[in-house]
Design an enzyme around this catalytic site. Structure first.
Site, mmCIF file in Angstrom:
data_model
loop_
_atom_site.group_PDB
_atom_site.id
_atom_site.type_symbol
_atom_site.label_atom_id
_atom_site.label_comp_id
_atom_site.label_asym_id
_atom_site.label_seq_id
_atom_site.Cartn_x
_atom_site.Cartn_y
_atom_site.Cartn_z
ATOM 1 N N LYS A 1 0.851 -1.198 0.000
ATOM 2 C CA LYS A 1 0.000 0.000 0.000
ATOM 3 C C LYS A 1 0.881 1.241 0.000
ATOM 4 O O LYS A 1 1.948 1.249 0.641
ATOM 5 C CB LYS A 1 -0.907 -0.049 1.232
ATOM 6 C CG LYS A 1 -1.996 1.008 1.276
ATOM 7 C CD LYS A 1 -2.919 0.787 2.472
ATOM 8 C CE LYS A 1 -3.979 1.855 2.614
ATOM 9 N NZ LYS A 1 -4.883 1.617 3.766
ATOM 10 N N SER B 1 -9.782 1.695 2.909
ATOM 11 C CA SER B 1 -8.904 2.432 2.021
ATOM 12 C C SER B 1 -7.857 1.569 1.303
ATOM 13 O O SER B 1 -7.225 2.048 0.369
ATOM 14 C CB SER B 1 -8.174 3.530 2.800
ATOM 15 O OG SER B 1 -7.329 2.969 3.780
ATOM 16 N N SER C 1 -9.828 -0.655 7.116
ATOM 17 C CA SER C 1 -9.301 -0.544 5.753
ATOM 18 C C SER C 1 -8.606 -1.771 5.194
ATOM 19 O O SER C 1 -8.294 -1.797 4.008
ATOM 20 C CB SER C 1 -8.356 0.644 5.660
ATOM 21 O OG SER C 1 -9.114 1.814 5.560
HETATM 22 N N1 GLN Z 1 -13.038 4.068 6.419
HETATM 23 C C1 GLN Z 1 -12.370 4.487 7.599
HETATM 24 C C2 GLN Z 1 -11.959 5.945 7.483
HETATM 25 O O1 GLN Z 1 -12.256 6.514 6.504
HETATM 26 C C3 GLN Z 1 -11.206 3.597 7.894
HETATM 27 C C4 GLN Z 1 -9.976 3.936 7.162
HETATM 28 C C5 GLN Z 1 -8.800 3.081 7.513
HETATM 29 O O2 GLN Z 1 -8.918 2.056 8.178
HETATM 30 N N2 GLN Z 1 -7.635 3.553 7.099
HETATM 31 O O3 GLN Z 1 -11.370 6.500 8.343
#
Ligand code: GLN
Length: 481
Positions: free
Chosen positions: A60, A135, A159
């Site tokens: 990532k 994400s 995410s």
């Molecule tokens: N969807 C969550 C957010 O927008 C989690 C994101 C993540 O785990 N990086 O914060």
């Protein structure tokens, strides 16, 4: 056993063939990966035993690698090159894995659909008009499309797990502190964890065994002993007690998700597990608490991006001054969702509002942790339901169309209802494929989530491996793959 060169060449060919359709990779390191693979083959030929010899891995874009760029899918880090490797990257390479490229994400990890990226959205390999989740959408799509067997993702509020569910792969979020965060660009430091996305539970266990463990460069990394995670993933637990949560009403879920939950309960019962009902009374407040705590930490972490120290610097006229440089670099560099989070977080921490928002959210966080302790029979609440694992949906919906939620923050935040509580409580959790459902005329994968006790990844992987073998749902390929 394929040579490292063969494995890497195969991955590179598949990336070439399939990445155009889903935009998972943002950079591919064909030359470097090929050279590294040749070196690994030589070491193996010389008698070295490398546990991940030649395994192609996607990383990532918020995890630092010396090779290529590390941009967090943000304009503000355009062109940024890390001078060092993250601990996880160093450990994977030492074990013989080969980093083949960087994959797409929501900018700085903020989002649930990989739509908030300077590189454009990632399409789901099952239906490229839909999101891959987020994400870590690029990580999930790269694995689901068969481009790489393993990708690293990061999970601050779901995410790793949510994109894994939406793409039909396995996603493991380790206990907070299990894996070093050194070299991970921080989003919310008390919540962030790195973990693998894979096709099978055993592969996730294998990668965890390599990346986990104490790191002098991360003071929050734990000294707790590691277990043989691969062996655990192959065992079948006796007397497994699985908790399902009362009152997480199906009204909030897409019917395909309720269907998957019923299937999952059936699989556990058929394996002789006891399925019991537990309460998580404060869980409904998890999204509210998370969307105070995470932005608050992010507003502080992202203060370092000032146009001077990292990445992109805005043009300013002579005599405009330093303030103008900061303001313009940040205004031009951050996307809309990141700006929203910085504003939310700065407000929640500001004098006069800190008690009302941030400190209240921390109290809710504690209650949520106690709920999980009670259900899992840990901590001071050892007299609770004593479940070995909890079974939850991963996400309330399967993959949704690109564009449907990206401009509607609240509906996007509500995607995280089943995942953020686990981060607030610091627990390990895994999302597992749980069959397909027809949605919008196409078959889409649906996942379920198992939550384990803190630092009991072995127990979690044991239950997950058993579920995988009994259900036969893992390793199902996206169409055309
Ligand atoms: N969807 C969550 C957010 O927008 C989690 C994101 C993540 O785990 N990086 O914060």
């Amino acid at each position: 056993m394929k040579s490292a060169r063969e494995q890497v060449a195969e991955a590179l060919a598949r990336i070439e063939e399939r990445n155009g359709a889903c935009n998972a990779f943002v950079e591919v390191y064909a030359e470097e990966a090929t050279t590294r693979a040749a070196a690994i083959d030589e070491r193996v030929a010389g008698g070295e035993d490398l546990p991940l010899a030649g395994m192609p891995i996607a990383v990532k874009d918020n995890i630092c690698t010396k090779v290529g760029k590390t941009t967090c899918a943000s304009r503000i880090l355009e062109g940024y090159r890390s001078p060092f490797d993250a601990t996880v990257v160093g450990r994977l390479e030492a074990a013989g894995a080969v980093i083949v490229g960087k994959v797409n994400m929501d900018e700085f990890g903020m989002g649930s659909g990989t739509e908030h990226s300077v590189y454009g959205p990632t399409g789901n390999p099952w239906d490229t008009t839909r999101v891959a989740g987020g994400s870590s959408g690029g990580s999930a799509a790269a694995v689901a499309a068969g481009m790489v067997p393993v990708a690293l993702g990061t999970d601050t509020g779901g995410s790793i797990r949510q994109p894994a569910a939406m793409c039909g792969v396995v996603g493991l979020k380790p206990t907070y502190g299990r894996v070093s965060r050194y070299g991970l660009v921080a989003f919310a430091s008390s919540l962030d964890q790195i973990g693998p996305l894979t096709r099978t539970v055993e592969e996730a266990a294998r990668v965890l065994g390599v990346i986990a463990g104490e790191d002098p460069n991360d003071a929050t990394s734990s000294t707790r002993p590691l277990h043989d995670f691969v062996a655990a993933s192959r065992e079948t637990p006796w007397n497994l007690r699985v908790g399902v949560v009362r009152g997480w009403s199906s009204a909030k879920n897409h019917p395909a998700v309720d269907g998957a939950m019923e299937r999952a309960k059936g699989v556990f019962r058929a394996m002789g597990a006891e399925v019991v009902v537990v309460d998580l009374p404060h869980a409904e407040h998890a999204v509210s608490a998370y969307y105070i705590v995470a932005p608050a930490e992010a507003s502080s972490n992202l203060a370092r991006f000032d146009g001077v120290r990292y990445g992109r610097r805005a043009e300013v006229g002579a005599g405009e001054g330093l303030e103008a440089l900061y303001v313009r670099s940040r205004s031009e560099g951050f996307g809309a969702e990141v700006k929203r989070r910085i504003m939310l977080g700065t407000y929640a921490l500001s004098a006069g509002h800190c008690d009302e928002y941030y400190k209240t959210a921390l109290k809710v966080r504690r209650r949520i942790k106690e709920d999980y302790d009670t259900a899992l029979g840990t901590g001071e609440h050892g007299e609770g339901a004593r479940c070995d694992v909890l079974l939850l949906p991963t996400s309330p919906t399967p993959a949704y169309p690109i564009g449907e939620k990206g401009n509607d923050p609240v509906s996007e935040y509500l995607q995280d209802i089943y995942t953020v509580g686990v981060n607030l409580a610091g627990l390990p959790a895994i999302s597992l494929p749980c069959g397909l459902a027809e949605v919008g005329g196409k078959e889409l994968p649906v996942g379920v989530q198992l939550v384990g006790r803190a630092f009991d990844e072995a127990g979690l992987l044991r239950a997950a491996g058993m579920f995988e073998r009994a259900s036969g749902f893992s390793g199902v390929s996206a169409p055309g793959v």
